[in-house]
Design a protein around this motif. Structure first.
Motif, PDB file in Angstrom:
ATOM      1  N   ASP A   1       1.010  -1.285  -0.104  1.00 28.07           N
ATOM      2  CA  ASP A   1       0.007   0.087  -0.101  1.00 28.07           C
ATOM      3  C   ASP A   1       0.809   1.254  -0.004  1.00 28.07           C
ATOM      4  OD1 ASP A   1      -2.474  -1.482   0.065  1.00 28.07           O
ATOM      5  OD2 ASP A   1      -2.084  -1.651   2.306  1.00 28.07           O
ATOM      6  N   VAL A   2       0.542   2.407  -0.632  1.00 29.66           N
ATOM      7  CA  VAL A   2       1.277   3.360  -0.783  1.00 29.66           C
ATOM      8  C   VAL A   2       0.710   4.685   0.154  1.00 29.66           C
ATOM      9  CG1 VAL A   2       1.932   5.429  -2.582  1.00 29.66           C
ATOM     10  CG2 VAL A   2       1.637   2.774  -3.142  1.00 29.66           C
ATOM     11  N   VAL A   3       1.616   5.376   0.590  1.00 34.27           N
ATOM     12  CA  VAL A   3       1.234   6.554   1.519  1.00 34.27           C
ATOM     13  C   VAL A   3       2.143   7.731   0.988  1.00 34.27           C
ATOM     14  CG1 VAL A   3       1.290   7.328   3.991  1.00 34.27           C
ATOM     15  CG2 VAL A   3       0.980   5.043   3.584  1.00 34.27           C
ATOM     16  N   GLY A   4       1.666   8.647   0.708  1.00 35.79           N
ATOM     17  CA  GLY A   4       2.309   9.838   0.168  1.00 35.79           C
ATOM     18  C   GLY A   4       2.595  11.067   1.508  1.00 35.79           C
ATOM     19  N   LEU A   5       4.055  11.288   1.279  1.00 30.81           N
ATOM     20  CA  LEU A   5       4.513  12.238   2.435  1.00 30.81           C
ATOM     21  C   LEU A   5       5.074  13.379   1.540  1.00 30.81           C
ATOM     22  CD1 LEU A   5       5.937   9.801   4.810  1.00 30.81           C
ATOM     23  CD2 LEU A   5       3.676  10.592   4.932  1.00 30.81           C
ATOM     24  N   VAL A   6       4.598  14.536   2.099  1.00 28.96           N
ATOM     25  CA  VAL A   6       5.095  15.903   1.458  1.00 28.96           C
ATOM     26  C   VAL A   6       6.107  16.464   2.324  1.00 28.96           C
ATOM     27  CG1 VAL A   6       4.610  17.820   0.238  1.00 28.96           C
ATOM     28  CG2 VAL A   6       3.059  15.885  -0.104  1.00 28.96           C
ATOM     29  N   GLY A   7       7.278  16.873   1.940  1.00 33.70           N
ATOM     30  CA  GLY A   7       8.400  17.515   2.884  1.00 33.70           C
ATOM     31  C   GLY A   7       9.460  17.281   2.437  1.00 33.70           C
ATOM     32  N   HIS A   8       9.988  16.043   2.686  1.00 30.86           N
ATOM     33  CA  HIS A   8      11.399  15.707   2.088  1.00 30.86           C
ATOM     34  C   HIS A   8      11.678  15.771   0.504  1.00 30.86           C
ATOM     35  CE1 HIS A   8      15.299  13.872   2.145  1.00 30.86           C
ATOM     36  NE2 HIS A   8      14.926  13.262   1.442  1.00 30.86           N
ATOM     37  N   THR A   9      10.578  15.434  -0.186  1.00 30.31           N
ATOM     38  CA  THR A   9      10.251  15.978  -1.424  1.00 30.31           C
ATOM     39  C   THR A   9       8.919  16.231  -1.600  1.00 30.31           C
ATOM     40  OG1 THR A   9      10.105  13.820  -2.625  1.00 30.31           O
ATOM     41  CG2 THR A   9      12.360  14.839  -2.153  1.00 30.31           C
ATOM     42  N   PRO A  10       8.347  16.718  -2.726  1.00 30.94           N
ATOM     43  CA  PRO A  10       7.021  17.019  -2.992  1.00 30.94           C
ATOM     44  C   PRO A  10       6.125  15.551  -3.206  1.00 30.94           C
ATOM     45  CG  PRO A  10       8.005  18.371  -4.483  1.00 30.94           C
ATOM     46  CD  PRO A  10       9.250  17.504  -3.848  1.00 30.94           C
ATOM     47  N   GLY A  11       6.975  14.659  -3.741  1.00 35.55           N
ATOM     48  CA  GLY A  11       6.367  13.356  -3.955  1.00 35.55           C
ATOM     49  C   GLY A  11       6.871  12.104  -3.357  1.00 35.55           C
ATOM     50  N   SER A  12       7.492  12.135  -1.987  1.00 36.33           N
ATOM     51  CA  SER A  12       7.795  10.961  -1.329  1.00 36.33           C
ATOM     52  C   SER A  12       6.941   9.935  -1.006  1.00 36.33           C
ATOM     53  CB  SER A  12       8.616  11.612  -0.099  1.00 36.33           C
ATOM     54  OG  SER A  12       9.932  12.125  -0.151  1.00 36.33           O
ATOM     55  N   ILE A  13       7.269   8.690  -1.103  1.00 38.21           N
ATOM     56  CA  ILE A  13       6.293   7.499  -0.733  1.00 38.21           C
ATOM     57  C   ILE A  13       6.707   6.839   0.438  1.00 38.21           C
ATOM     58  CG2 ILE A  13       4.853   8.016  -2.846  1.00 38.21           C
ATOM     59  CD1 ILE A  13       6.139   5.567  -3.725  1.00 38.21           C
ATOM     60  N   VAL A  14       5.746   6.267   1.258  1.00 39.12           N
ATOM     61  CA  VAL A  14       5.921   5.086   2.072  1.00 39.12           C
ATOM     62  C   VAL A  14       5.321   3.868   1.507  1.00 39.12           C
ATOM     63  CG1 VAL A  14       5.611   4.238   4.320  1.00 39.12           C
ATOM     64  CG2 VAL A  14       6.517   6.327   4.092  1.00 39.12           C
ATOM     65  N   LEU A  15       5.907   2.758   1.486  1.00 38.89           N
ATOM     66  CA  LEU A  15       5.509   1.483   1.164  1.00 38.89           C
ATOM     67  C   LEU A  15       4.950   0.592   2.408  1.00 38.89           C
ATOM     68  CD1 LEU A  15       7.945   0.843  -1.879  1.00 38.89           C
ATOM     69  CD2 LEU A  15       5.548   1.879  -2.272  1.00 38.89           C
ATOM     70  N   ALA A  16       3.875   0.314   2.435  1.00 30.54           N
ATOM     71  CA  ALA A  16       3.192  -0.577   3.587  1.00 30.54           C
ATOM     72  C   ALA A  16       2.979  -1.912   3.068  1.00 30.54           C
ATOM     73  CB  ALA A  16       2.112   0.101   4.224  1.00 30.54           C
ATOM     74  N   TYR A  17       3.752  -2.951   3.652  1.00 31.80           N
ATOM     75  CA  TYR A  17       3.309  -4.411   3.690  1.00 31.80           C
ATOM     76  C   TYR A  17       2.712  -4.793   4.851  1.00 31.80           C
ATOM     77  CZ  TYR A  17       3.739  -9.340   2.987  1.00 31.80           C
ATOM     78  OH  TYR A  17       3.324 -10.375   3.089  1.00 31.80           O
ATOM     79  N   ARG A  18       1.473  -5.471   4.567  1.00 34.49           N
ATOM     80  CA  ARG A  18       0.560  -6.090   5.746  1.00 34.49           C
ATOM     81  C   ARG A  18       0.518  -7.631   5.324  1.00 34.49           C
ATOM     82  NH1 ARG A  18      -1.925  -0.871   4.515  1.00 34.49           N
ATOM     83  NH2 ARG A  18      -2.372   0.195   6.519  1.00 34.49           N
ATOM     84  N   GLY A  19       1.202  -8.474   5.942  1.00 34.29           N
ATOM     85  CA  GLY A  19       1.335  -9.822   5.727  1.00 34.29           C
ATOM     86  C   GLY A  19       0.221 -10.635   6.380  1.00 34.29           C
ATOM     87  N   PRO A  20      -0.031 -11.697   6.195  1.00 30.37           N
ATOM     88  CA  PRO A  20      -1.212 -12.575   6.821  1.00 30.37           C
ATOM     89  C   PRO A  20      -0.828 -12.701   8.101  1.00 30.37           C
ATOM     90  CG  PRO A  20       0.102 -14.171   5.379  1.00 30.37           C
ATOM     91  CD  PRO A  20       0.807 -12.509   5.234  1.00 30.37           C
ATOM     92  N   GLU A  21       0.381 -12.786   8.714  1.00 34.22           N
ATOM     93  CA  GLU A  21       0.919 -12.778  10.105  1.00 34.22           C
ATOM     94  C   GLU A  21       1.728 -11.781  10.304  1.00 34.22           C
ATOM     95  OE1 GLU A  21       2.279 -16.725  10.804  1.00 34.22           O
ATOM     96  OE2 GLU A  21       0.669 -17.683   9.650  1.00 34.22           O
ATOM     97  N   GLY A  22       1.993 -11.600  12.069  1.00 31.81           N
ATOM     98  CA  GLY A  22       3.204 -10.599  12.314  1.00 31.81           C
ATOM     99  C   GLY A  22       2.825  -9.057  11.805  1.00 31.81           C
TER     100      GLY A  22
END
Length: 219
Positions: free
Chosen positions: A128-149
């Motif tokens: 899943d993608v999360v957009g964060l504005v500040g370090h650059t205009p289009g920085s993104i975080v990638l979130a992995y949600r697995g079946p466990e953990g």
């Protein structure tokens, strides 16, 4: 003392499980000790940041198919090997506001632009993608949600152990902090693992108590 998922430039890569179905291999490359992460979900692989050492990244990849390269933000130390790796990849991805800058800088086709609510698939898995504005205009975080953990976040240069990434104005700093609080710290649990663009990992729980401290110091 080395922290979580410690690697060193020129040293051996580190492979660890994100879930029963996905592994990540982390390697440090280039003069900025950039982290690159190769995710394996049983199908074509996904690379987070084709940083400044194409030979090492190609060696890490071997003969396995590369499905996607995601560039977390437009700064050149995170895409200097992208032109080489793009020849092996089916798809390039970047944050929508940074996509054209990545294409122009790296000399590649324009990556598919993604932002809040988007996702990047690899094999049967997804980030899943999360957009964060500040370090650059289009920085993104990638979130992995697995079946466990726990959930795993690949944060580029927007979040590190000890604080947010570098910004170049008070307005950019406030924007990044606001986005981090609203979209990351208010959304993900304390056991969420953070995999930054440089250095060792951390958790949301380890960093959460320091949010006000970061705001007060201004960086």
């Amino acid at each position: 003392m080395p922290g979580t998922h410690h690697v060193t430039r020129g040293g051996a890569p580190l492979t660890f499980a994100l879930s029963p179905t996905v592994t990540a291999t982390k390697v440090s490359v280039g003069p900025g000790d950039n982290n690159a992460y190769l995710l394996d979900g049983g199908g074509p692989l996904l690379l987070v940041d084709a940083a400044d050492d194409a030979a090492t990244l190609l060696d890490l990849l071997g003969e396995r198919p590369l499905g996607t390269v995601v560039t977390t933000h437009r700064h050149r130390d995170h895409w200097q090997a992208l032109a080489t790796l793009a020849e092996r990849a089916d798809r390039l991805v970047a944050g929508r506001p940074d996509a054209e800058a990545v294409a122009e800088g790296a000399g590649v086709r324009t990556p598919d632009g993604v932002w809040d609510g988007g996702a990047v698939d690899f094999g049967e898995e997804r980030l899943d993608v999360v957009g964060l504005v500040g370090h650059t205009p289009g920085s993104i975080v990638l979130a992995y949600r697995g079946p466990e953990g726990p959930t795993h976040l690949f944060t580029g240069d927007s979040l590190f152990p000890g604080g947010p990434g570098k910004t170049w104005s008070p307005e950019d700093f406030e924007s990044l902090m606001d986005d981090l609080e609203a979209k990351v710290f208010n959304r993900f649990a304390d056991d969420t693992v953070v995999h930054p663009g440089h250095g060792d990992g951390t958790t949301i729980g380890a960093e959460r108590p320091h949010l006000q401290e970061w705001r007060q110091r201004g960086w």
